[in-house]
Design a protein around this motif. Structure first.
Motif, short mmCIF file in Angstrom:
data_model
loop_
_atom_site.label_atom_id
_atom_site.label_comp_id
_atom_site.label_asym_id
_atom_site.label_seq_id
_atom_site.Cartn_x
_atom_site.Cartn_y
_atom_site.Cartn_z
N ALA A 1 0.84 -1.21 0.00
CA ALA A 1 0.00 0.00 0.00
C ALA A 1 0.87 1.26 0.00
O ALA A 1 0.59 2.21 0.72
N LEU A 2 1.92 1.24 -0.83
CA LEU A 2 2.75 2.45 -0.97
C LEU A 2 2.03 3.42 -1.90
O LEU A 2 1.20 3.02 -2.70
N TYR A 3 2.36 4.70 -1.77
CA TYR A 3 1.77 5.70 -2.66
C TYR A 3 2.72 5.86 -3.86
O TYR A 3 3.87 6.28 -3.70
N ALA A 4 2.20 5.53 -5.03
CA ALA A 4 3.05 5.41 -6.23
C ALA A 4 3.75 6.71 -6.60
O ALA A 4 4.79 6.70 -7.24
N TRP A 5 3.14 7.85 -6.21
CA TRP A 5 3.69 9.14 -6.61
C TRP A 5 4.71 9.68 -5.60
O TRP A 5 5.19 10.79 -5.73
N ARG A 6 5.00 8.90 -4.57
CA ARG A 6 5.97 9.34 -3.58
C ARG A 6 7.21 8.47 -3.67
O ARG A 6 7.11 7.25 -3.84
N LEU B 1 5.54 9.83 5.20
CA LEU B 1 4.12 10.17 5.13
C LEU B 1 3.44 10.29 6.50
O LEU B 1 2.82 11.32 6.80
N PHE C 1 11.28 5.21 -6.81
CA PHE C 1 9.82 5.18 -6.68
C PHE C 1 9.37 3.71 -6.55
O PHE C 1 10.10 2.81 -6.98
#
Lengths: 307, 274
Positions: free
Chosen positions: B104-109, B117, B149
């Protein structure tokens, strides 16, 4: 981003050279076929008038005369690509940009309406989507109206918008922008509703475990997650913004803009002028979509998207 | 959703010695045809610094029980306290770090910004955020990947980023829901070894959901065996293995004996039947 480059070396065929090698031939073939068909269609559609004229002159005439005639009429049913190119050459390159006879001037007038409408419509579309995603009441109450708004033919509603705004003293740019906005907010709303809802349940649960505020969930999760959806919508929206601006120029009997050129062309039977304006509109549309695409690539690159 | 972004300091001062206290807990999901009893009559007490695994077949309620502890689900009845307060209060106090089944990583970070985060949300200053990110990325063996990324990392590396993210705000309680379930066995072995080392150094309380017997026995100081329909606890097995463990320990008779007991407990819970 050097690390990205190191991980994914560009294939040998990438870039302009690859593009030319891979696409130039098929594209040239298609363009050639279209031009061929066009010239043929011009003969077919213009022949009756030319034949009648040649008959009137009394002198004997050959098929060669007929073809030459169909390709050089003053007011043809279908002008040839060469005639349109000639008209474009005259009104784009050989006319001062500030002149009312310049197509660049008219394109700029339409573009300003398009861009203002696009900006307003995108803003409206995003705001509606944010409301719909966050408030259940709006989801139930607003969505049917959003969809219904697009079933009303724009040609029917545009004159009314122009008249109503005219009576309020708003003429020129604003009515066009409003009509543009009316068309272009729709894809933005639909795309953004989908985009703002795109985070998966685990990503939302994660925010909950951090006890994040709704504003934090919006700015740190929903908004960035929706950006790819936003750009997909914006590309559609900018193209129909242009349609909106042109439609908005018709009922005003507008003095300026590509829509005005289309209208005056059809009043005076100047088909070549109509076609030239159409080509200009197509170029403008392509340019706008291309520009949005470039911004999209840049933004997504900044957001670490797979190149 | 309660959302006041107040930052309470997570107290390490023991509210007693108990991290989690559950008594007579049940959870029933209402569904259109018949209500599903996800958890029934669960009693469990977890002390600070323990490593407790929930093991059982799919549908035994192990993930649900963890989500109740995390205040992501509300129990239908029974008592539950986390750090001496309700799960809701514990969540507001940011008492635990949750590691999900998928990263559940944020792809844009970038990797670093994924780890920072929770710190951003908790209003921790930028310098401190970066220091912590560096520290915990180092701890999970990802130093040098800060600017990558998520799509540039393997599945195992992504899951390690999510562990660093859960550690970054230094919660005393770590909830891990089948964190290595999607990984290949070799990667899983290595991460298990790293995790037990991490636990030994930090002595955080860890709740770990798994359906691998070997993983549960290798990691845990106590193993909670659960059974489905209705979800309930069959047996709680104490591990007699030493705290310091390497993968070799899985060959010892002691290890195999505990694994055997876990399998027996699963069998009495009809976990091997259809």
């Amino acid at each position: 981003m050097s690390a990205v480059g190191a991980l994914a070396p560009a294939p040998a065929d990438a870039g302009w050279r690859g593009l030319v090698r891979n696409h130039a031939l098929p594209v040239a073939a298609v363009v050639g076929a279209i031009l061929l068909l066009w010239f043929a269609a011009a003969i077919w559609l213009n022949a009756p008038q030319v034949a009648a004229k040649l008959d009137q002159s009394g002198a004997p005439w050959s098929a060669r005369d007929l073809v030459a005639g169909t390709w050089s009429m003053e007011r043809p049913v279908l002008p040839t690509p060469l005639q349109i190119a000639g008209e474009l050459d005259k009104t784009v390159l050989r006319t001062a940009v500030t002149s009312k006879r310049s197509l660049v001037y008219h394109a700029a007038v339409t573009a300003s309406g398009t861009l203002l409408g696009f900006a307003l419509g995108s803003l409206l579309g995003i705001l509606l989507a944010v409301g719909i995603v966050h408030l259940r009441v709006l989801d139930k109450s607003l969505m049917p109206w959003v969809i219904a708004s697009q079933t009303v033919p724009i040609l029917a509603i545009a004159p009314m918008i122009v008249v109503v705004l005219g009576s309020l003293g708003l003429t020129g740019l604003v009515p066009k922008a409003i009509i543009s906005m009316y068309l272009c907010f729709f894809p933005v709303t639909i795309g953004m509703v989908k985009g703002l809802r795109s985070p998966d349940p685990l990503q939302l649960d994660l925010m909950r475990t951090y006890n994040a505020s709704p504003a934090q969930i919006f700015w740190k999760l929903r908004w960035p997650a929706s950006v790819p959806f936003l750009f997909a919508s914006l590309k559609v929206a900018v193209a129909i913004s242009l349609v909106g601006a042109i439609v908005g120029e018709l009922p005003t009997g507008a003095q300026a803009g590509l829509g005005a050129r289309l209208l005056s062309g059809s009043y005076f039977g100047q088909t070549t002028q109509i076609w030239a304006a159409l080509v200009m509109a197509a170029l403008l549309g392509a340019l706008l979509v291309l520009a949005v695409g470039m911004v999209e690539r840049w933004v997504l690159r900044q957001m670490g998207a797979r190149p | 959703m309660p959302t006041k972004p107040t930052l309470k300091v997570v107290s390490d001062a023991p509210a007693g010695d108990t991290a989690i206290d559950i008594r007579g807990l049940s959870l029933i999901f209402p569904t259109p045809d018949a209500p599903v009893v996800a958890l029934s009559g669960v009693d469990l007490s977890v002390k600070r610094g323990e490593f407790v695994s929930f093991i059982g077949p799919s549908g035994c309620g192990k993930t649900t029980l963890m989500r109740v502890i995390a205040d992501l689900e509300r129990p239908s009845e029974g008592h539950i306290a986390v750090n001496g307060v309700s799960p809701g209060e514990a969540r507001l106090a940011r008492a635990y770090g949750y590691v999900f089944q998928s990263p559940a990583l944020y792809a844009w970070r970038s990797v670093t910004r994924n780890v920072t985060l929770p710190l951003e949300i908790m209003g921790i200053a930028r310098d401190e955020r970066l220091t912590r990110a560096a520290k915990y990325l180092e701890m999970v063996g990802l130093a040098g990947f800060e600017r990558k990324f998520p799509w540039q990392l393997s599945g195992g590396m992504q899951q390690r980023v999510s562990i660093a993210r859960a550690l970054s705000f230094e919660p005393a309680l770590l909830l891990m829901d089948e964190p290595f379930g999607a990984l290949d066995e070799i990667t899983r072995d290595r991460l298990n070894e790293q995790l037990i080392g991490l636990w030994e150094r930090t002595r955080k309380t860890v709740i770990f959901v798994t359906h691998s017997i070997a993983e549960a026995v290798f990691l845990s100081s106590r193993i909670v065996v659960m059974s489905p329909r209705p979800g309930r606890i069959m047996q709680v097995i104490e591990s007699s293995l030493p705290a310091r463990r390497t993968l070799d320990i899985r060959e010892t008779p002691e290890f195999l004996a505990i694994a055997h007991r876990v399998r027996d407990a699963l069998r009495t819970g009809h976990s091997y039947e259809d």
